[in-house]
Design a protein around this motif. Structure first.
Motif, PDB file in Angstrom:
ATOM      1  N   SER A  97       0.837  -1.204   0.000  1.00 37.76           N
ATOM      2  CA  SER A  97       0.000   0.000   0.000  1.00 37.76           C
ATOM      3  C   SER A  97       0.868   1.249   0.000  1.00 37.76           C
ATOM      4  CB  SER A  97      -0.904   0.041   1.230  1.00 37.76           C
ATOM      5  OG  SER A  97      -1.834  -1.002   1.191  1.00 37.76           O
ATOM      6  N   ARG A  98       1.918   1.217   0.816  1.00 39.12           N
ATOM      7  CA  ARG A  98       2.804   2.385   0.894  1.00 39.12           C
ATOM      8  C   ARG A  98       3.558   2.588  -0.405  1.00 39.12           C
ATOM      9  NH1 ARG A  98       5.126   2.234   7.089  1.00 39.12           N
ATOM     10  NH2 ARG A  98       3.100   2.720   8.000  1.00 39.12           N
ATOM     11  N   ALA A  99       4.051   1.481  -0.976  1.00 43.12           N
ATOM     12  CA  ALA A  99       4.801   1.592  -2.224  1.00 43.12           C
ATOM     13  C   ALA A  99       3.898   2.149  -3.322  1.00 43.12           C
ATOM     14  CB  ALA A  99       5.348   0.220  -2.621  1.00 43.12           C
ATOM     15  N   ARG A 100       2.665   1.639  -3.381  1.00 40.97           N
ATOM     16  CA  ARG A 100       1.725   2.100  -4.393  1.00 40.97           C
ATOM     17  C   ARG A 100       1.389   3.583  -4.199  1.00 40.97           C
ATOM     18  NH1 ARG A 100       0.234   2.279  -9.346  1.00 40.97           N
ATOM     19  NH2 ARG A 100      -2.000   2.244  -9.753  1.00 40.97           N
ATOM     20  N   ALA A 101       1.262   4.000  -2.933  1.00 42.66           N
ATOM     21  CA  ALA A 101       0.962   5.402  -2.639  1.00 42.66           C
ATOM     22  C   ALA A 101       2.081   6.301  -3.162  1.00 42.66           C
ATOM     23  CB  ALA A 101       0.777   5.593  -1.136  1.00 42.66           C
ATOM     24  N   ARG A 102       3.336   5.907  -2.893  1.00 38.11           N
ATOM     25  CA  ARG A 102       4.486   6.693  -3.381  1.00 38.11           C
ATOM     26  C   ARG A 102       4.460   6.804  -4.897  1.00 38.11           C
ATOM     27  NH1 ARG A 102       5.959   9.300   0.517  1.00 38.11           N
ATOM     28  NH2 ARG A 102       6.506   8.240   2.437  1.00 38.11           N
ATOM     29  N   GLU A 103       4.197   5.664  -5.527  1.00 37.62           N
ATOM     30  CA  GLU A 103       4.196   5.597  -6.985  1.00 37.62           C
ATOM     31  C   GLU A 103       3.142   6.552  -7.562  1.00 37.62           C
ATOM     32  OE1 GLU A 103       3.782   1.808 -10.111  1.00 37.62           O
ATOM     33  OE2 GLU A 103       3.342   1.583  -7.992  1.00 37.62           O
ATOM     34  N   LEU A 104       1.933   6.513  -6.985  1.00 32.85           N
ATOM     35  CA  LEU A 104       0.849   7.356  -7.504  1.00 32.85           C
ATOM     36  C   LEU A 104       1.116   8.832  -7.250  1.00 32.85           C
ATOM     37  CD1 LEU A 104      -2.153   5.097  -6.523  1.00 32.85           C
ATOM     38  CD2 LEU A 104      -1.651   5.889  -8.841  1.00 32.85           C
TER      39      LEU A 104
ATOM     40  N   ALA B  53      -6.494   8.012  -5.819  1.00 35.49           N
ATOM     41  CA  ALA B  53      -7.096   7.071  -4.868  1.00 35.49           C
ATOM     42  C   ALA B  53      -7.936   6.029  -5.597  1.00 35.49           C
ATOM     43  CB  ALA B  53      -7.947   7.830  -3.846  1.00 35.49           C
ATOM     44  N   ALA B  54      -8.578   6.442  -6.694  1.00 35.89           N
ATOM     45  CA  ALA B  54      -9.393   5.500  -7.457  1.00 35.89           C
ATOM     46  C   ALA B  54      -8.521   4.480  -8.178  1.00 35.89           C
ATOM     47  CB  ALA B  54     -10.261   6.260  -8.457  1.00 35.89           C
ATOM     48  N   LEU B  55      -7.228   4.779  -8.320  1.00 34.97           N
ATOM     49  CA  LEU B  55      -6.349   3.913  -9.119  1.00 34.97           C
ATOM     50  C   LEU B  55      -5.471   3.007  -8.274  1.00 34.97           C
ATOM     51  CD1 LEU B  55      -5.209   6.594 -11.667  1.00 34.97           C
ATOM     52  CD2 LEU B  55      -6.940   4.844 -11.953  1.00 34.97           C
ATOM     53  N   VAL B  56      -5.631   3.104  -6.947  1.00 36.33           N
ATOM     54  CA  VAL B  56      -4.728   2.393  -6.050  1.00 36.33           C
ATOM     55  C   VAL B  56      -4.618   0.908  -6.403  1.00 36.33           C
ATOM     56  CG1 VAL B  56      -4.539   1.572  -3.670  1.00 36.33           C
ATOM     57  CG2 VAL B  56      -4.825   4.003  -4.123  1.00 36.33           C
TER      58      VAL B  56
END
Lengths: 257, 327
Positions: B115-122, B151-154
């Protein structure tokens, strides 16, 4: 099994979110620490001298009542938070996610339990400073604290329902206080019901809030318990069952207005 | 049901709120990997359609499948395959941008580290890296919308619902958001977009359904719809004494169709936008026709509505029968 794990993890993730919010907006803490403390000081030093409480010092009579009241209102953050989530569209987002839906409610309520613990510590400390003394043993005190947290938990569900039903965050606040304030005052919390007019006394005596306050007095001060402790527990479970079901029902239909 | 080719299909969707008929039998078919625009004025039923397709509300009648899953019968599986972003910018103001995205990742059950990695990426993809640790309440409107879209793309959903993604944004923020949406579409995401703006639907959508009073009143590619309405045109107000016939003669070469003149206002459907005003001014000058005003008009939602329904897009306008009678 997997869904149970999701329910638990979604609840904790959202509880953490609620607690973070309190850290970010510390003025919310005023509502559930400073305000009840003001009430303690007001009642002990301003009204206390004028109120007769046979057999008990007024501060001893007052503290269980005022702590129960603060537990009841501790859930207002849940009403406010849910009403804001509805207004801002977050409920729409949550409901479109593959999460365990009721976590939006249980997460907030779990956070309330956390803030209620803080509140309880503050209130008991202030109470002891102004002269409150326990008159029972450790087991009774522990049971009393547990019952207080159960009361807080039950009323969080009432506030959850209010937050999901009110038309705005401001309205949810108004509903919460105008409905619950009279209920907490027409009870044995601040004055003995025997001093009330004939028509009001039965209302106060049958008020579940009176049962809860009297149960705490029994557990903290050793006053005669009667059926109050079990009555208070039963009331809490009844409130949780009714308002839990109502809140989940509202949540499953809630969309941003 | 083969879910491969059709991402979203709806049949005779109906939804009423008391006397208000939000949807009165809507059919939609959105092939995978395409952008479908639902174009209509406020109160047309766009948001109701999105809410049914994203399982937030149930239809009174009709059925719909998204990613092959029934909106009423299989909401849990459906929700794992969609993302929703909307006009409300549904992000938590008291969390940072990073915390918002991490929260959504956790609720998709991606796990803490992913989740954290994806957040950074987005945050990187949406140009919000510098604001990652700031509370969202300090964000501008455009930043909030980008975060909402992120957030919709997480969970990298194959199907994305965007409910009026740019309503209320300034032009620069709108263009930034359009570019973000176009990049997604390039990666094969199916998008259902609602909008009040013809230019937005035109720019983003492969197909457009025009919706009014809960019904689809026209459907086609942007070109087909604009073909019905006409493209860009010049509007020229002639100076007093300016000759109509001379002006029409002078502008005929740059006009797609015969220029029309009404009450001194000349309408010229343009062959090309490029340099049109300068060209027209030069031609009119050479012909000795004086003008008071000249402007390029692009077809708007109002034009589409006037053409298709005979009433303007504003909901109030439906109460004016003479408006319809005059057309």
């Amino acid at each position: 099994m997997k869904s149970l794990a999701y329910a638990a993890s979604d609840t904790t993730v959202l509880a953490k979110r609620s607690l973070l919010r309190i850290r970010r907006q510390p003025d919310l803490l005023v509502g559930f620490t400073i305000q009840p403390v003001m009430f303690v000081l007001l009642f002990v030093y301003v009204f206390g001298g004028a109120i007769e409480t046979p057999g008990l010092d007024y501060v001893d009579f007052l503290m269980p009542g005022i702590i129960v009241q603060s537990m009841v209102f501790g859930g207002f953050v849940t009403a406010l938070g849910l009403a804001e989530d509805l207004k801002k569209g977050l409920i729409d987002r949550f409901r479109s996610l593959p999460m365990w839906g009721p976590a939006v409610l249980t997460g907030r309520i779990l956070a309330d339990v956390g803030t209620n613990v803080i509140q309880l510590v503050v209130m008991l400390t202030v109470g002891i400073l102004v002269g409150f003394r326990f008159a029972t043993g450790i087991p009774e005190i522990v049971a009393g604290v547990a019952l207080l947290l159960l009361i807080g938990y039950a009323f969080s569900w009432v506030f959850a329902f209010i937050g999901l039903t009110a038309s705005s965050p401001e309205a949810s606040n108004a509903y919460g206080f105008t409905i619950l304030f009279p209920v907490t005052f027409v009870s044995s919390a601040f004055v003995p019901p025997e001093t009330m007019p004939d028509w009001l006394r039965p209302v106060a005596e049958h008020n579940p809030f009176t049962t809860m306050v009297d149960a705490e007095r029994a557990l903290f001060l050793g006053t005669p318990a009667g059926n109050d402790v079990w009555g208070a527990v039963a009331w809490c479970f009844a409130i949780i069952a009714v308002f839990g079901a109502l809140s989940v029902w509202r949540y499953r239909r809630a969309v941003t207005r | 049901m083969a879910g491969g080719d059709v991402a979203i299909e709806a049949r005779s969707l109906r939804k009423s709120y008391g006397d208000v008929h939000a949807l009165r039998g809507v059919d939609l078919d959105v092939p995978s990997g395409t952008v479908f625009g639902l174009l209509g004025p406020n109160g047309a039923g766009k948001t109701t359609a999105v809410r049914i397709l994203t399982t937030l509300i149930e239809p009174d009648d009709g059925s719909a499948r998204v990613a092959g899953f029934d909106v009423v019968g299989e909401p849990a599986q459906l929700r794992e395959r969609i993302g929703l972003a909307g006009q409300y910018a549904a992000v938590d103001e008291n969390l940072s941008g990073f915390e918002n995205l991490e929260l959504v990742g956790r609720l998709y059950h991606l796990g803490r580290q992913p989740s954290r990695a994806r957040a950074r990426e987005l945050l990187h993809d949406f140009g919000l890296e510098d604001a990652a640790e700031r509370l969202v309440r300090t964000y501008s409107g455009g930043m909030r919308r980008r975060l909402d879209l992120a957030a919709a793309l997480v969970a990298r959903p194959p199907i994305l619902f965007l409910d009026e993604p740019t309503t209320g944004l300034d032009l620069r923020s709108r263009i930034a958001l359009w570019e973000a949406i176009e990049a997604l579409v390039g990666q094969g995401t199916t998008v259902l977009l609602t909008t009040q703006y013809l230019d937005e639907a035109d720019r983003l959508a492969d197909r457009i359904a025009v919706i009014d009073h809960g019904m689809v009143i026209a459907e086609g590619s942007p070109e087909e719809l604009k073909g019905q309405v006409g493209g860009e045109r010049l509007e020229i107000r002639l100076a007093d004494g300016g000759s109509r016939d001379l002006a029409i003669g002078a502008l005929r070469p740059i006009s797609e169709d015969e220029p029309a003149c009404e009450n001194g206002l000349l309408r010229v459907p343009l062959l090309t936008m490029r340099g049109a005003i300068a060209d027209a001014v030069r031609r009119l000058d050479e012909a000795g026709v004086g003008i008071d005003d000249i402007a390029v008009r692009r077809p708007t939602l109002d034009d589409v509505f006037l053409k298709l329904t005979g009433h303007a897009a504003e909901p109030e306008a439906e109460e004016e029968p003479e408006e319809a009678a005059r057309r």
